[in-house]
Design an enzyme around this catalytic site. Structure first.
Site, PDB file in Angstrom:
ATOM      1  N   PRO A 100       0.806  -1.226   0.000  1.00  0.00           N
ATOM      2  CA  PRO A 100       0.000   0.000   0.000  1.00  0.00           C
ATOM      3  C   PRO A 100       0.836   1.272   0.000  1.00  0.00           C
ATOM      4  CG  PRO A 100      -0.784  -1.567   1.652  1.00  0.00           C
ATOM      5  CD  PRO A 100       0.538  -2.077   1.156  1.00  0.00           C
ATOM      6  N   ILE A 101       0.174   2.374  -0.196  1.00  0.00           N
ATOM      7  CA  ILE A 101       0.804   3.694  -0.202  1.00  0.00           C
ATOM      8  C   ILE A 101       1.569   3.915   1.107  1.00  0.00           C
ATOM      9  CG2 ILE A 101       0.325   6.176  -0.238  1.00  0.00           C
ATOM     10  CD1 ILE A 101      -2.328   5.379  -1.744  1.00  0.00           C
ATOM     11  N   GLY A 102       2.799   4.429   0.995  1.00  0.00           N
ATOM     12  CA  GLY A 102       3.562   4.828   2.167  1.00  0.00           C
ATOM     13  C   GLY A 102       4.223   3.706   2.941  1.00  0.00           C
TER      14      GLY A 102
ATOM     15  N   LYS B  94       8.090   1.113  -0.138  1.00  0.00           N
ATOM     16  CA  LYS B  94       8.515   0.436  -1.376  1.00  0.00           C
ATOM     17  C   LYS B  94       9.747   1.089  -1.996  1.00  0.00           C
ATOM     18  CE  LYS B  94       4.482   1.064  -3.329  1.00  0.00           C
ATOM     19  NZ  LYS B  94       3.718   1.622  -2.186  1.00  0.00           N
TER      20      LYS B  94
ATOM     21  N   GLU C 134      -0.880  13.981  -0.459  1.00  0.00           N
ATOM     22  CA  GLU C 134      -1.407  12.876   0.324  1.00  0.00           C
ATOM     23  C   GLU C 134      -2.057  13.314   1.635  1.00  0.00           C
ATOM     24  OE1 GLU C 134       1.817   9.537  -1.271  1.00  0.00           O
ATOM     25  OE2 GLU C 134       2.055  10.415   0.721  1.00  0.00           O
TER      26      GLU C 134
ATOM     27  N   ASP D   6      10.134  -0.240  -7.678  1.00  0.00           N
ATOM     28  CA  ASP D   6       9.300   0.008  -6.498  1.00  0.00           C
ATOM     29  C   ASP D   6       7.811  -0.145  -6.805  1.00  0.00           C
ATOM     30  OD1 ASP D   6       8.736   2.324  -7.921  1.00  0.00           O
ATOM     31  OD2 ASP D   6       9.356   3.709  -6.334  1.00  0.00           O
TER      32      ASP D   6
ATOM     33  N   GLU E 129       8.445   4.402  -9.832  1.00  0.00           N
ATOM     34  CA  GLU E 129       7.219   4.820 -10.490  1.00  0.00           C
ATOM     35  C   GLU E 129       7.060   6.333 -10.436  1.00  0.00           C
ATOM     36  OE1 GLU E 129       3.477   3.697  -8.860  1.00  0.00           O
ATOM     37  OE2 GLU E 129       4.195   3.745  -6.800  1.00  0.00           O
TER      38      GLU E 129
ATOM     39  N   TYR F 238      -7.400  12.270  -4.566  1.00  0.00           N
ATOM     40  CA  TYR F 238      -7.522  12.069  -3.126  1.00  0.00           C
ATOM     41  C   TYR F 238      -8.641  12.920  -2.530  1.00  0.00           C
ATOM     42  CZ  TYR F 238      -3.156   9.427  -3.159  1.00  0.00           C
ATOM     43  OH  TYR F 238      -2.198   8.480  -3.394  1.00  0.00           O
TER      44      TYR F 238
END
Length: 214
Positions: free
Chosen positions: A12-14, A17, A147, A86, A35, A47
């Site tokens: 997942p995000i954050g 990676k 974010e 990543d 990416e 978002y």
């Protein structure tokens, strides 16, 4: 000459990676593929309003990831050079199925299948997971303005989606090793001993002979 490796790091995000991919790049000399995130002009609006901006956001990511993977295939993997990324291209389907309405999803998946039909396949996938609390803390720590408005429920649902996806992936692709790492227990950014542990797990999952400098 060793067979070129293609390691992809997912979660997942954050979750960390990019940090882990950079560490693998520095340790083993693999070419680093990262990416494109902040360059996506739709992401901030996504978002704020997922339903309205999801299709534009997902199409931007798909087209850019397709171009990146085509480039690393031609310039690195086909030339015998190993790569660490990543992200894995399959993440597109995870996000699309979470955010797109059925009519848009059907169109999107048709385009995805066409673009990815001849993309390079991972020789190792590293799956990073953690609790929602840990993920939200790490998102806040890296401080990306776009974010700021991420919803906790979105992260929770996304984490669940990853778990379900990897269950299916193990069944459908048993020949592709998946190394799962617990981000609640490991902090490979702040603790060098945790990073060394991760390297050992990678080398145990794959043949050590493959970890020559590309």
């Amino acid at each position: 000459m060793p067979i070129p490796q293609f390691i992809t790091v997912e979660g997942p995000i954050g979750i960390g990676k990019t940090s882990l991919s950079r560490a693998i790049n520095q340790r083993y000399g693999y070419h680093l593929l990262q990416e494109i995130v902040e360059e996506n002009p739709f992401l901030g609006r996504f978002y704020d309003n997922i339903e309205e901006w999801s299709f534009q956001t997902e199409m931007f990511f798909l087209c850019n990831r397709y171009k990146q993977l085509a480039d690393i295939s031609n310039l690195h993997l086909k030339q015998g050079h190993s790569v660490v990324s990543d992200y894995n291209i399959f993440k597109n389907t995870i996000f699309a199925q979470r955010t797109l309405q059925k009519a848009e999803l059907d169109k999107y998946l048709k385009i995805y299948d066409i673009l990815t039909s001849d993309m390079p396949q991972s020789t190792l996938i590293i799956h990073l997971s953690a609790s929602v609390e840990t993920i939200m803390q790490r998102i806040a720590k890296r401080g990306r303005e776009i974010e700021n408005n991420i919803d906790r429920n979105y992260i929770r649902n996304l984490s669940d989606d990853y778990e379900l996806f990897f269950e299916r992936h193990r069944y459908l692709h048993p020949d592709v090793p998946i190394l799962q790492l617990d981000g609640d227990q490991l902090d490979f950014v702040e603790r060098s001993e945790d990073l060394e542990y991760v390297f050992r797990m990678i080398e145990e999952t794959m043949n050590k002979e493959q970890f020559e400098h590309a």
